[in-house]
Write a protein that holds these residues in place. Sequence first.
Motif, PDB file in Angstrom:
ATOM      1  N   ARG A  84       0.827  -1.198   0.000  1.00  0.00           N
ATOM      2  CA  ARG A  84       0.000   0.000   0.000  1.00  0.00           C
ATOM      3  C   ARG A  84       0.869   1.258   0.000  1.00  0.00           C
ATOM      4  N   ASP A  85       0.337   2.321  -0.612  1.00  0.00           N
ATOM      5  CA  ASP A  85       1.015   3.616  -0.615  1.00  0.00           C
ATOM      6  C   ASP A  85       0.993   4.246   0.771  1.00  0.00           C
ATOM      7  N   LYS A  86       1.972   5.097   1.019  1.00  0.00           N
ATOM      8  CA  LYS A  86       1.836   6.022   2.133  1.00  0.00           C
ATOM      9  C   LYS A  86       0.649   6.942   1.823  1.00  0.00           C
ATOM     10  N   ASP A  87      -0.201   7.190   2.818  1.00  0.00           N
ATOM     11  CA  ASP A  87      -1.400   7.993   2.599  1.00  0.00           C
ATOM     12  C   ASP A  87      -1.724   8.733   3.890  1.00  0.00           C
ATOM     13  N   PRO A  88      -1.347  10.022   3.978  1.00  0.00           N
ATOM     14  CA  PRO A  88      -1.529  10.766   5.235  1.00  0.00           C
ATOM     15  C   PRO A  88      -2.957  10.723   5.767  1.00  0.00           C
ATOM     16  N   LEU A  89      -3.959  10.831   4.896  1.00  0.00           N
ATOM     17  CA  LEU A  89      -5.341  10.824   5.357  1.00  0.00           C
ATOM     18  C   LEU A  89      -5.717   9.469   5.946  1.00  0.00           C
ATOM     19  N   GLN A  90      -5.399   8.388   5.241  1.00  0.00           N
ATOM     20  CA  GLN A  90      -5.713   7.052   5.739  1.00  0.00           C
ATOM     21  C   GLN A  90      -4.935   6.743   7.026  1.00  0.00           C
ATOM     22  N   GLU A  91      -3.728   7.284   7.118  1.00  0.00           N
ATOM     23  CA  GLU A  91      -2.919   7.020   8.305  1.00  0.00           C
ATOM     24  C   GLU A  91      -3.461   7.750   9.528  1.00  0.00           C
ATOM     25  N   VAL A  92      -4.099   8.892   9.326  1.00  0.00           N
ATOM     26  CA  VAL A  92      -4.751   9.585  10.440  1.00  0.00           C
ATOM     27  C   VAL A  92      -5.883   8.737  10.998  1.00  0.00           C
ATOM     28  N   TRP A  93      -6.618   8.086  10.107  1.00  0.00           N
ATOM     29  CA  TRP A  93      -7.792   7.319  10.532  1.00  0.00           C
ATOM     30  C   TRP A  93      -7.446   5.896  10.968  1.00  0.00           C
ATOM     31  N   HIS A  94      -6.527   5.248  10.275  1.00  0.00           N
ATOM     32  CA  HIS A  94      -6.341   3.807  10.452  1.00  0.00           C
ATOM     33  C   HIS A  94      -4.937   3.389  10.872  1.00  0.00           C
ATOM     34  N   GLY A  95      -4.013   4.318  11.016  1.00  0.00           N
ATOM     35  CA  GLY A  95      -2.677   3.935  11.459  1.00  0.00           C
ATOM     36  C   GLY A  95      -1.629   4.059  10.370  1.00  0.00           C
ATOM     37  N   ARG A  96      -0.380   4.041  10.778  1.00  0.00           N
ATOM     38  CA  ARG A  96       0.729   4.276   9.866  1.00  0.00           C
ATOM     39  C   ARG A  96       0.906   3.129   8.877  1.00  0.00           C
ATOM     40  N   ARG A  97       1.369   3.491   7.691  1.00  0.00           N
ATOM     41  CA  ARG A  97       1.725   2.517   6.672  1.00  0.00           C
ATOM     42  C   ARG A  97       3.227   2.583   6.416  1.00  0.00           C
ATOM     43  N   ILE A  98       3.796   1.475   6.031  1.00  0.00           N
ATOM     44  CA  ILE A  98       5.240   1.427   5.801  1.00  0.00           C
ATOM     45  C   ILE A  98       5.609   2.087   4.477  1.00  0.00           C
ATOM     46  N   GLY A  99       4.879   1.765   3.418  1.00  0.00           N
ATOM     47  CA  GLY A  99       5.181   2.332   2.110  1.00  0.00           C
ATOM     48  C   GLY A  99       6.331   1.608   1.423  1.00  0.00           C
ATOM     49  N   ALA A 100       6.412   1.786   0.105  1.00  0.00           N
ATOM     50  CA  ALA A 100       7.362   1.021  -0.706  1.00  0.00           C
ATOM     51  C   ALA A 100       8.816   1.336  -0.360  1.00  0.00           C
ATOM     52  N   ASP A 101       9.146   2.605  -0.139  1.00  0.00           N
ATOM     53  CA  ASP A 101      10.548   2.975   0.082  1.00  0.00           C
ATOM     54  C   ASP A 101      11.096   2.343   1.363  1.00  0.00           C
ATOM     55  N   LEU A 102      10.365   2.479   2.467  1.00  0.00           N
ATOM     56  CA  LEU A 102      10.821   1.902   3.730  1.00  0.00           C
ATOM     57  C   LEU A 102      10.775   0.375   3.702  1.00  0.00           C
ATOM     58  N   ALA A 103       9.795  -0.179   2.993  1.00  0.00           N
ATOM     59  CA  ALA A 103       9.699  -1.643   2.905  1.00  0.00           C
ATOM     60  C   ALA A 103      10.931  -2.211   2.212  1.00  0.00           C
ATOM     61  N   GLN A 104      11.360  -1.562   1.141  1.00  0.00           N
ATOM     62  CA  GLN A 104      12.542  -2.050   0.434  1.00  0.00           C
ATOM     63  C   GLN A 104      13.784  -1.942   1.313  1.00  0.00           C
ATOM     64  N   ARG A 105      13.894  -0.843   2.044  1.00  0.00           N
ATOM     65  CA  ARG A 105      15.078  -0.635   2.888  1.00  0.00           C
ATOM     66  C   ARG A 105      15.094  -1.559   4.094  1.00  0.00           C
ATOM     67  N   ASP A 106      13.957  -1.655   4.803  1.00  0.00           N
ATOM     68  CA  ASP A 106      13.932  -2.356   6.083  1.00  0.00           C
ATOM     69  C   ASP A 106      13.729  -3.864   5.947  1.00  0.00           C
ATOM     70  N   TYR A 107      13.078  -4.306   4.863  1.00  0.00           N
ATOM     71  CA  TYR A 107      12.777  -5.729   4.694  1.00  0.00           C
ATOM     72  C   TYR A 107      13.665  -6.387   3.638  1.00  0.00           C
ATOM     73  N   LEU A 108      14.550  -5.586   3.053  1.00  0.00           N
ATOM     74  CA  LEU A 108      15.590  -6.090   2.156  1.00  0.00           C
ATOM     75  C   LEU A 108      15.042  -6.802   0.920  1.00  0.00           C
ATOM     76  N   PHE A 109      14.049  -6.184   0.290  1.00  0.00           N
ATOM     77  CA  PHE A 109      13.573  -6.684  -0.991  1.00  0.00           C
ATOM     78  C   PHE A 109      14.418  -6.093  -2.122  1.00  0.00           C
ATOM     79  N   THR A 110      14.457  -6.776  -3.248  1.00  0.00           N
ATOM     80  CA  THR A 110      15.174  -6.252  -4.411  1.00  0.00           C
ATOM     81  C   THR A 110      14.489  -5.002  -4.943  1.00  0.00           C
ATOM     82  N   HIS A 111      13.165  -5.063  -5.044  1.00  0.00           N
ATOM     83  CA  HIS A 111      12.368  -3.925  -5.505  1.00  0.00           C
ATOM     84  C   HIS A 111      11.073  -3.864  -4.703  1.00  0.00           C
TER      85      HIS A 111
END
Length: 266
Positions: A84-111
């Motif tokens: 899922r995309d980072k989405d400030p509005l959805q994150e206000v209502w439902h909680g933080r999202r990791i987003g593609a950039d942090l997922a690649q960095r923190d979970y060590l995916f190729t892409h």
Amino acid sequence: MLKNTLIPVSEFVTRREQLLAKLPNNSAALFPAGREVTRSNDTEYLFCQNKNFYYLTGFNEPDALLVLIKGTDEQPNQSILFCRDKDPLQEVWHGRRIGADLAQRDYLFTHCFSVSDIDTHLTDFLDGKDSVHVCQGESNEFDQQLLVWLQQLKAASRQGKIAPNAIVDCSHIIHDLRIFKSAAELSVMRQANVISGHAHQRAMEKTYEGKFEYQIEAEILHEFARNGARYTAYNSIVAGGDNGNILHYTENEDVLINGDWLLIDA
């Protein structure tokens, strides 16, 4: 160490590599995450991640897709996450999202890509592969969507696209991998065992005539959460008297009567 897990990120990478080692060259494997289920209006049931997806990723958000590409002698293996995309509005209502950039960095995916771009990118990863491997039968919705993606590739054959010619069930591969527990997994299992033992002891201490079954269940859940186990592996059975004859009794709503047995499966 990933957030909210006692398993190091390197272990999830190793699991992906172990699975890739069992796939034929020039193939792909797809593992969908769980989906959120609406309970009523704007509330959802407690989210439960797909176990095979989590085993390979440690990623605990819904609506994601893991794509593993087994390369050839000239091409390296790849692990790709759609999330899922980072989405400030959805994150206000439902909680933080990791987003593609942090997922690649923190979970060590190729892409990593946004799941909103999955129709654009996924067919490129499947193009020219000999086979695609999935855990068949886990999600009819995903199985149908896979057929749509493959049909899109077949329809683009005049543009030089080549669809995989086989869909293969890889359930047995990941199930075999999951049989063998790492030192980190064993440590978590032992910790869960200790917490469960304390919860059963608490239930015995708090049980007496006139209490309701759900009150004993509450004592068990309290002890779980108090020691860091926020979620149960399955719904607790707290069955007094004849309710113990019901194999999957979970109502837990009757009063406890002196002289009756109390069966607990938690």
